[in-house]
Scaffold this motif. Structure first.
Motif, PDB file in Angstrom:
ATOM      1  N   ALA A 108       0.847  -1.374   0.077  1.00  0.00           N
ATOM      2  CA  ALA A 108       0.079   0.150   0.088  1.00  0.00           C
ATOM      3  C   ALA A 108       0.826   1.005   0.100  1.00  0.00           C
ATOM      4  O   ALA A 108       1.099   2.065  -0.923  1.00  0.00           O
ATOM      5  CB  ALA A 108      -0.346  -0.250   1.649  1.00  0.00           C
ATOM      6  N   ARG A 109       1.922   1.288   0.973  1.00  0.00           N
ATOM      7  CA  ARG A 109       2.832   2.784   0.963  1.00  0.00           C
ATOM      8  C   ARG A 109       3.194   3.080  -0.739  1.00  0.00           C
ATOM      9  O   ARG A 109       3.434   4.096  -0.847  1.00  0.00           O
ATOM     10  CB  ARG A 109       3.228   2.515   1.811  1.00  0.00           C
ATOM     11  N   TYR A 110       4.532   1.566  -1.416  1.00  0.00           N
ATOM     12  CA  TYR A 110       4.931   1.915  -2.330  1.00  0.00           C
ATOM     13  C   TYR A 110       3.364   2.006  -3.659  1.00  0.00           C
ATOM     14  O   TYR A 110       4.302   3.234  -4.195  1.00  0.00           O
ATOM     15  CB  TYR A 110       4.887   0.587  -2.921  1.00  0.00           C
ATOM     16  N   VAL A 111       2.104   0.943  -3.351  1.00  0.00           N
ATOM     17  CA  VAL A 111       1.474   1.608  -4.232  1.00  0.00           C
ATOM     18  C   VAL A 111       1.326   3.765  -4.484  1.00  0.00           C
ATOM     19  O   VAL A 111       0.817   4.206  -5.479  1.00  0.00           O
ATOM     20  CB  VAL A 111       0.136   0.961  -4.824  1.00  0.00           C
ATOM     21  N   LEU A 112       0.677   3.403  -3.069  1.00  0.00           N
ATOM     22  CA  LEU A 112       0.557   5.229  -2.634  1.00  0.00           C
ATOM     23  C   LEU A 112       1.212   6.300  -2.992  1.00  0.00           C
ATOM     24  O   LEU A 112       0.980   7.181  -3.928  1.00  0.00           O
ATOM     25  CB  LEU A 112       0.424   5.659  -1.171  1.00  0.00           C
ATOM     26  N   ALA A 113       2.256   5.725  -2.920  1.00  0.00           N
ATOM     27  CA  ALA A 113       3.642   6.281  -3.177  1.00  0.00           C
ATOM     28  C   ALA A 113       4.578   6.886  -4.034  1.00  0.00           C
ATOM     29  O   ALA A 113       4.500   8.302  -5.117  1.00  0.00           O
ATOM     30  CB  ALA A 113       4.926   6.154  -2.662  1.00  0.00           C
ATOM     31  N   ALA A 114       4.349   5.459  -5.542  1.00  0.00           N
ATOM     32  CA  ALA A 114       3.694   5.881  -6.626  1.00  0.00           C
ATOM     33  C   ALA A 114       2.947   6.715  -7.469  1.00  0.00           C
ATOM     34  O   ALA A 114       3.306   7.126  -8.279  1.00  0.00           O
ATOM     35  CB  ALA A 114       4.233   4.271  -7.398  1.00  0.00           C
ATOM     36  N   ALA A 115       2.070   6.616  -7.216  1.00  0.00           N
ATOM     37  CA  ALA A 115       1.132   7.474  -8.311  1.00  0.00           C
ATOM     38  C   ALA A 115       0.993   8.866  -7.657  1.00  0.00           C
ATOM     39  O   ALA A 115       0.605   9.794  -8.437  1.00  0.00           O
ATOM     40  CB  ALA A 115      -0.634   7.186  -7.004  1.00  0.00           C
ATOM     41  N   GLY A 116       1.170   9.018  -6.160  1.00  0.00           N
ATOM     42  CA  GLY A 116       1.663  10.867  -5.655  1.00  0.00           C
ATOM     43  C   GLY A 116       2.844  11.219  -6.439  1.00  0.00           C
ATOM     44  O   GLY A 116       2.875  12.389  -7.627  1.00  0.00           O
ATOM     45  N   VAL A 117       3.963  10.362  -6.259  1.00  0.00           N
ATOM     46  CA  VAL A 117       5.274  11.096  -7.303  1.00  0.00           C
ATOM     47  C   VAL A 117       4.907  10.685  -8.699  1.00  0.00           C
ATOM     48  O   VAL A 117       5.003  11.804  -8.942  1.00  0.00           O
ATOM     49  CB  VAL A 117       6.257  10.026  -6.833  1.00  0.00           C
ATOM     50  N   THR A 118       4.740   9.815  -9.220  1.00  0.00           N
ATOM     51  CA  THR A 118       4.532  10.199 -10.581  1.00  0.00           C
ATOM     52  C   THR A 118       2.876  11.220 -11.247  1.00  0.00           C
ATOM     53  O   THR A 118       3.892  11.813 -12.147  1.00  0.00           O
ATOM     54  CB  THR A 118       3.558   8.615 -11.343  1.00  0.00           C
ATOM     55  N   ALA A 119       1.982  11.460 -10.401  1.00  0.00           N
ATOM     56  CA  ALA A 119       1.019  12.650 -10.627  1.00  0.00           C
ATOM     57  C   ALA A 119       1.841  13.598 -10.909  1.00  0.00           C
ATOM     58  O   ALA A 119       1.904  14.419 -11.914  1.00  0.00           O
ATOM     59  CB  ALA A 119      -0.323  12.649 -10.144  1.00  0.00           C
ATOM     60  N   LEU A 120       3.076  13.764 -10.085  1.00  0.00           N
ATOM     61  CA  LEU A 120       3.571  15.233  -9.788  1.00  0.00           C
ATOM     62  C   LEU A 120       4.935  15.812 -10.807  1.00  0.00           C
ATOM     63  O   LEU A 120       4.970  16.489 -10.991  1.00  0.00           O
ATOM     64  CB  LEU A 120       4.256  15.534  -8.739  1.00  0.00           C
ATOM     65  N   VAL A 121       5.429  14.422 -11.306  1.00  0.00           N
ATOM     66  CA  VAL A 121       6.523  14.052 -12.326  1.00  0.00           C
ATOM     67  C   VAL A 121       5.932  14.719 -13.383  1.00  0.00           C
ATOM     68  O   VAL A 121       6.373  15.725 -14.303  1.00  0.00           O
ATOM     69  CB  VAL A 121       7.052  13.302 -12.221  1.00  0.00           C
TER      70      VAL A 121
END
Length: 749
Positions: free
Chosen positions: A580-593
């Protein structure tokens, strides 16, 4: 840089509040630069100076020029910092670069102002002093290194990097940046309609994806978080500098013109224009260009923004660590700032330099706040947030940076004063007179140059905040704008609004003096709009200086409690906690990048100067007789005019000044050339008439609804075959024409 301490009142104790004094820049308090790290910093400076000497001695212009610029803009401040108390690496890098820029601007501006332009002399003095300081600090650090225990304390970032997760983060960051660099090096060329992604192909998204993966691991594991965040903060600018070799904003060309003026005449002419008056950055660049033997200063304008972008991102992380707990949150704030900053593109400009210097000043002025607990009359315990007291060394450093800032940018000093004033009012900072250290020099300098500044101020704009907040308008639009033009501004703006809403939620949840003060600091740039619209760009400057504060507050959003915490726990349990932590972090970082990269590159086609267009305007500046005028066959916003030292001698006339663009579907390029020729000659007086045809003008006209790009291509063909114009210079997609005798007769008929 030592931190101020305060003695608690009787019965009180120092508590670990929201920003404990035991935490430094998002790392542990003992994670400061050891003797090994300081020796490495000294070694980098030595390598740069050796490279300058080798480049000059072996006649390798690229080596000499690049090493000189790196030394003067990034490494000049290293030696003085090695003399002071050891500090965390992130803070050291920020202050070293800020000190380098301050010193370079200060020396260059002094020479240009007094009219004593001998670049080699102060450079030799600087090299001698730097060598002397390095010699003493190297001996000191070598002795300390020998006295260390068999198991030395970890150097900065070593503890984070030497773990398995830290190695993954560091390796992923290096691999990601290397992929971006390789893609840029192998696809050097002019901008294309699809922007940087269209120019570089698959290499750019792959490189960014690797950087995103490294950032996700760093955020989840809390290891070496600053490394991928700073890399993402500069990756796009680095790729643009390599690929295009030109500034990403055409306005930088005017700045290069002032730089070249100083190089040629050895002085400034403050009464002539506002750029000559507030010429700090340009004088510093001129000094670096002359010492480095750089022929085309546009390369400085292309590469300095890479440094500014990366170090500003780093600086926001260092600043945020004063108030945000842990290893992650300060760098979340830095990441948010970098990814939502495309509304104000970082380029070779006083404002981009001003942001970095203001962040450095705030880092020097602020620090972790102390909470004390004291018994009150009813027997209860009240927690009190104690203000940060700025010591004399920091005050002096702020004053020096402030003076350089005053001669570099018109508004940055006042926005710095507004932020410092808010922190003083909310009792987060003292002494109360600290803002005056920056304000007094700014007011004095403005008063001394009131005749120049007055040309850009309007009494009618004072107090009209709603009018001043309006962004620039494009009155010449006759066609619908492409979707990409709107999205390039709307997507980052919407993201920034979301960050602002999260910041407000943080304040409403916390409801303490610290968070209300930070919110007021975020609102303080609005004071600019009370007095001026800043050329219809005031709203962008407000956003520029408000974003770091909003990002700090957004990154400080408290974790959910109560019912929402139970819901979150259930979700994490269903997804398995680690996943869950990796999925949420990946979604947020990818969207902002994605938001940041799109905002920075979507308009490259119309915003980035091509090499041939820049060469054409430089040729015109060198060869045209005094009093010549050049017709720009498209919008002047897409032309790097005034890039040479003779920018007072030759002039440009944008097509927009000659009347509306042709509208409708029946475009006749020959008739358009005829009309433009008549209008151009009728409305100008010149010793010689020239005309410029260049692809970026057609791209700009297309993107802002002035004219279709295919019609501009037809116009270019008509110019090439017209008897009214004779081509005198051409390269790539650019051509320069001179008005013929037939053209003069046609214009007079």
């Amino acid at each position: 840089m030592s931190r101020g301490t305060a003695t608690p009142a009787v019965g009180a104790h120092v508590a670990t509040g929201p920003a404990s004094a035991r935490r430094r820049e998002g790392v542990d308090a003992d994670d400061v630069m050891g003797p090994g790290a300081r020796l490495a910093a000294a070694g980098v400076v030595v390598v740069a100076l050796v490279a300058v000497a080798l480049g000059a001695g072996l006649h390798v212009p690229v080596l000499r020029g690049s090493a000189t610029v790196v030394f003067l803009f990034a490494l000049l401040g290293v030696a003085p910092l090695l003399l002071v108390r050891p500090m965390p690496l992130a803070r050291f890098v920020l202050l070293a670069v800020a000190g380098s820029i301050t010193g370079t601007i200060g020396i260059g501006y002094t020479m240009a102002t007094v009219g004593w332009w001998h670049p080699a002399v102060p450079f030799a003095v600087v090299v001698v002093l730097t060598s002397a300081v390095l010699a003493s600090t190297v001996l000191r650090d070598l002795q300390q290194l020998r006295r260390r225990e068999r198991r030395p304390a970890p150097a900065p970032l070593t503890e984070s990097v030497r773990t398995g997760s830290g190695r993954i983060v560091l390796g992923g960051t290096v691999l990601g940046l290397a992929t971006v660099v390789v893609a840029a090096v192998t696809h050097v060329g002019d901008p294309v309609p699809a922007g940087l992604f269209g120019r570089l192909g698959i290499g750019l998204p792959v490189g960014l994806a690797v950087l995103v993966a490294a950032a996700v691991v760093a955020f989840v594991r809390g290891r070496a978080v600053a490394v991928p965040v700073v890399a993402l903060g500069l990756a796009v600018q680095l790729a643009q500098a390599i690929t295009y070799g030109m500034p990403t904003v055409t306005a930088a060309a005017r700045h290069v013109g002032v730089l070249e003026y100083i190089r040629q005449f050895g002085r400034t002419d403050p009464a002539s224009d506002i750029f000559q008056t507030w010429s700090g950055l340009f004088a510093g660049g001129a000094w670096a260009a002359d010492v480095g033997g750089i022929v085309n200063a546009m390369t400085i304008a292309a590469w300095v923004p890479v440094l500014l972008a990366g170090v500003t991102t780093l600086g926001v992380g260092v600043l945020a660590a004063h108030w945000l707990p842990g290893r992650r949150r300060p760098w979340i704030a830095a990441f948010l700032t970098a990814m939502t900053g495309s509304l104000n593109t970082t380029y070779f400009s006083p404002q981009s330099t001003g942001v970095l210097l203001v962040v450095a000043m705030l880092v020097l002025a602020t620090g972790p706040l102390l909470e004390t607990a004291a018994a009150v009359a009813d027997g209860s315990v009240q927690r009190v947030l104690r203000p940060r007291t700025v010591r004399l060394p920091q005050v002096l450093a702020i004053a020096v940076i402030g003076v350089v800032l005053v001669v570099t940018h018109q508004i940055s000093p006042y926005l710095a004063v507004a932020a410092l004033g808010v922190l003083v009012v909310f009792r987060l900072l003292r002494p109360w007179w600290l803002p005056l250290v920056v304000l007094v020099p700014a007011v004095v300098f403005a008063a001394l140059n009131g005749d120049v500044l007055g040309r850009f101020l309007s009494l009618s704009a004072i107090g009209k905040v709603f009018d001043n907040v309006q962004p620039p308008e494009h009155d010449m639009t006759v066609l619908p704008k492409p979707l990409v033009t709107g999205l390039a501004f709307d997507v980052p703006a919407a993201t920034l609004v979301l960050v602002g809403l999260v910041a407000v939620v943080t304040v409403l949840v916390r409801r303490d003096r610290l968070h209300w003060g930070l919110l007021a600091a975020a609102a303080s740039p609005i004071s600019l709009l009370v007095a001026t619209n800043y050329g219809q760009e005031g709203i962008f400057r407000v956003v520029l200086f408000a974003t770091p504060w909003l990002a700090v507050l957004a990154a400080g959003l408290p974790l959910p409690a109560g019912r929402w915490a139970r819901v979150g726990t259930a979700v994490r349990a269903a997804l398995r906690p680690a996943a869950a932590r990796y999925v949420l972090a990946a979604a947020g970082v990818t969207a902002l990048v994605a938001v940041g990269a799109f905002g920075q590159t979507a308009l490259d086609w119309n915003r980035v100067t091509t090499r041939s267009e820049s060469a054409a305007t430089q040729w015109y500046d060198r060869t045209a007789p005094k009093g010549s005028v050049m017709l720009l066959t498209g919008s002047g916003n897409a032309v790097p005019g005034n890039t040479g030292a003779r920018y007072f001698d030759v002039d440009y006339v944008s097509r927009e000044a000659l009347g509306p663009y042709p509208s409708g579907t029946g475009y006749d390029p020959d008739a358009d050339v005829s009309t433009l020729t008549r209008q151009f000659v009728a409305r100008t007086t010149a010793t010689k008439y020239y005309a410029l045809v260049a692809a970026p003008m057609g791209a700009y006209d297309e993107r802002y609804g002035y004219q279709r790009y295919p019609d501009y291509e037809r116009l270019a063909d008509a110019m090439a075959s017209s008897p009214y114009w004779h081509r005198v210079w051409s390269s790539g997609t650019t051509a320069v024409y001179e008005l013929t005798t037939a053209g003069m007769r046609h214009a007079a008929s």
